[in-house]
Design an enzyme around this catalytic site. Structure first.
Site, PDB file in Angstrom:
ATOM      1  N   GLY A   1      -8.258 -14.758  -6.491  1.00 20.55           N
ATOM      2  CA  GLY A   1      -8.518 -14.057  -5.234  1.00 20.55           C
ATOM      3  C   GLY A   1      -7.454 -14.260  -4.176  1.00 20.55           C
ATOM      4  O   GLY A   1      -7.673 -13.970  -3.004  1.00 20.55           O
TER       5      GLY A   1
ATOM      6  N   SER B   1      -3.641 -12.127 -10.101  1.00 24.67           N
ATOM      7  CA  SER B   1      -4.179 -12.782 -11.295  1.00 24.67           C
ATOM      8  C   SER B   1      -4.754 -11.747 -12.263  1.00 24.67           C
ATOM      9  O   SER B   1      -4.627 -11.901 -13.482  1.00 24.67           O
ATOM     10  CB  SER B   1      -5.246 -13.815 -10.916  1.00 24.67           C
ATOM     11  OG  SER B   1      -6.286 -13.221 -10.173  1.00 24.67           O
TER      12      SER B   1
ATOM     13  N   HIS C   1       0.827  -1.215   0.000  1.00 24.05           N
ATOM     14  CA  HIS C   1       0.000   0.000   0.000  1.00 24.05           C
ATOM     15  C   HIS C   1       0.862   1.267   0.000  1.00 24.05           C
ATOM     16  O   HIS C   1       0.447   2.315   0.481  1.00 24.05           O
ATOM     17  CB  HIS C   1      -0.968   0.001   1.181  1.00 24.05           C
ATOM     18  CG  HIS C   1      -2.053  -1.027   1.058  1.00 24.05           C
ATOM     19  ND1 HIS C   1      -3.194  -0.818   0.331  1.00 24.05           N
ATOM     20  CD2 HIS C   1      -2.136  -2.291   1.541  1.00 24.05           C
ATOM     21  CE1 HIS C   1      -3.954  -1.909   0.386  1.00 24.05           C
ATOM     22  NE2 HIS C   1      -3.330  -2.816   1.100  1.00 24.05           N
TER      23      HIS C   1
ATOM     24  N   ASP D   1       1.533  -3.928  -9.244  1.00 23.86           N
ATOM     25  CA  ASP D   1       1.207  -5.260  -9.744  1.00 23.86           C
ATOM     26  C   ASP D   1       1.525  -5.394 -11.226  1.00 23.86           C
ATOM     27  O   ASP D   1       2.190  -6.334 -11.664  1.00 23.86           O
ATOM     28  CB  ASP D   1      -0.269  -5.580  -9.498  1.00 23.86           C
ATOM     29  CG  ASP D   1      -0.592  -5.709  -8.022  1.00 23.86           C
ATOM     30  OD1 ASP D   1       0.349  -5.693  -7.210  1.00 23.86           O
ATOM     31  OD2 ASP D   1      -1.784  -5.810  -7.694  1.00 23.86           O
TER      32      ASP D   1
END
Length: 389
Positions: A125, A130, A35, A176
């Site tokens: 999840g 993904s 974060h 990501d």
């Protein structure tokens, strides 16, 4: 399933002939720096050998066809190129569809449609990205198939983030998609998200393994408090900017934050900002520790990261905390923390080689008793980024 079997399924689904090409896009794990990416801080992810395989062929009409071997076999989502809109009924296909939309929004319009089939071995999840894997895969397939030479791999990562923010509605940072696109075998990436400068850092673990444990608690960042956390950090930044000349929370060191944290009116918002500032400094220190082969210090910073994510940022959950506590109580575990956006997903741990089996046994025995769930343990390797195969 491998690329040969996937090709067989592709031909069974769409027919043979034409220029059929195969690709791979990894998942990622973030070793430390959670974060911080949307707060202008540093992150330290690596690409995995787990990931998403894709096969694609151009069509002669304006139809886009999406299919996944992870979903119902033979099920195809068809979308006309004149109607690039998010639709809940498209489910997972909104991620690759969003890339076509994002490219068009950036002025790159495809001259014809395509058909694609994917299969992935990233648990859905799980917090191993993904969605970013699929996004960058789709961007790479389009770049290659349509010979878009103006786009490099960093551009593809940014298009993936733009799509997720503006098409799928998750206000994620760049980490990501960057890790997926820019991955390098046996290296993590030390990325400064404020200016996208980065360096590869070799992960030379001679006596340790990277162990990921899936809590089996699925997270959904769009439906979770992820966007709320980002808004809270934005509020904290605006209040600090009344007195400080800063652009992001990542511009602050700990002493400056502590001297000025009173500017942040709300106690909870102050806790969120504290995590962003302290986590950024932890990440910088962790990479320094790794460069001097001090794995023990790296592990200690991982543990501190989890405590901060649990208490100050409040993105952990009881099941993840159980996994981390089992790891911390296992001799030979150097460090363990939640990884990914939070609210479920996975932990990442650095574990001595001779302690891996013991950790696995303890997780298999203790975790179901405390949670009613069965966790999955993966010993992972660090791989390259998205590519044609």
């Amino acid at each position: 399933m491998d690329e040969k079997m996937l090709r067989k399924d592709f031909i069974e689904l769409y027919g043979d002939g034409g220029d059929i090409r195969e690709y791979f896009s990894p998942g990622r794990v973030n070793l430390i720096g959670e974060h911080t990416d949307y707060n202008g801080g540093h992150v330290f992810p690596c690409a995995l050998t787990l990931g998403t395989y894709g096969i694609m062929r151009r069509r002669n009409d304006n139809t886009l066809k999406f299919s996944s071997a992870n979903v119902k076999k033979g099920q195809v989502v068809s979308v006309d190129m004149s109607n690039l809109k998010y639709d809940k009924k498209y489910s997972w296909a909104n991620y690759p569809l969003g890339i076509v939309w994002a490219l068009k929004d950036k002025g790159i319009e495809l001259e014809s449609g395509f058909e694609m089939l994917i299969w992935g071995n990233i648990p859905n999840g799980s917090g191993l990205s993904s969605s970013a894997s699929i996004e960058v895969l789709m961007a790479k397939m389009i770049q290659d198939q349509y010979e878009i030479k103006s786009l490099n791999m960093l551009d593809l990562a940014l298009i993936g983030q733009y799509s997720e923010n503006n098409f799928n509605g998750c206000n994620c940072g760049i980490m990501d998609q960057f890790a997926v696109a820019m991955g390098k075998k046996d290296n993590a990436m030390f990325l400064d998200t404020s200016d996208l400068s980065y360096q590869y850092a070799p992960i030379d673990l001679k006596d340790e393994k990277i162990v990921i444990i899936n809590s089996k608690v699925k997270h959904s960042l769009v439906d979770s408090a992820y966007n709320e956390r980002r808004e809270q950090c934005s509020t904290a930044l605006q209040e600090l900017q009344k007195e400080l000349d800063i652009k992001t929370l990542g511009d602050l060191d700990i002493d400056t934050f502590e001297a000025n944290k009173g500017l942040i009116k709300d106690d909870i918002v102050r806790k969120r900002a504290k995590h962003a500032v302290y986590e950024n400094q932890r990440t910088i220190e962790a990479v320094k520790a790794l460069k001097r082969n001090d794995v023990e210090s790296f592990g200690k910073l991982m543990n501190e990261s989890h405590i901060s994510l649990r208490d100050d940022y409040e993105v952990s959950c009881p099941e993840i905390d159980v996994l981390v506590e089992i790891a911390w109580a296992t001799e030979g575990v150097i460090g363990s923390r939640i990884t990914g956006g939070g609210f479920g997903g996975c932990t990442v741990s650095i574990v001595k080689n001779d302690a891996v089996d013991d950790l696995k046994r303890r997780v298999e025995k203790e975790y179901p008793k405390k949670t009613g769930l069965d966790a999955e343990v993966y010993i992972v390797d660090i791989g390259d980024g998205t590519r044609r195969i």
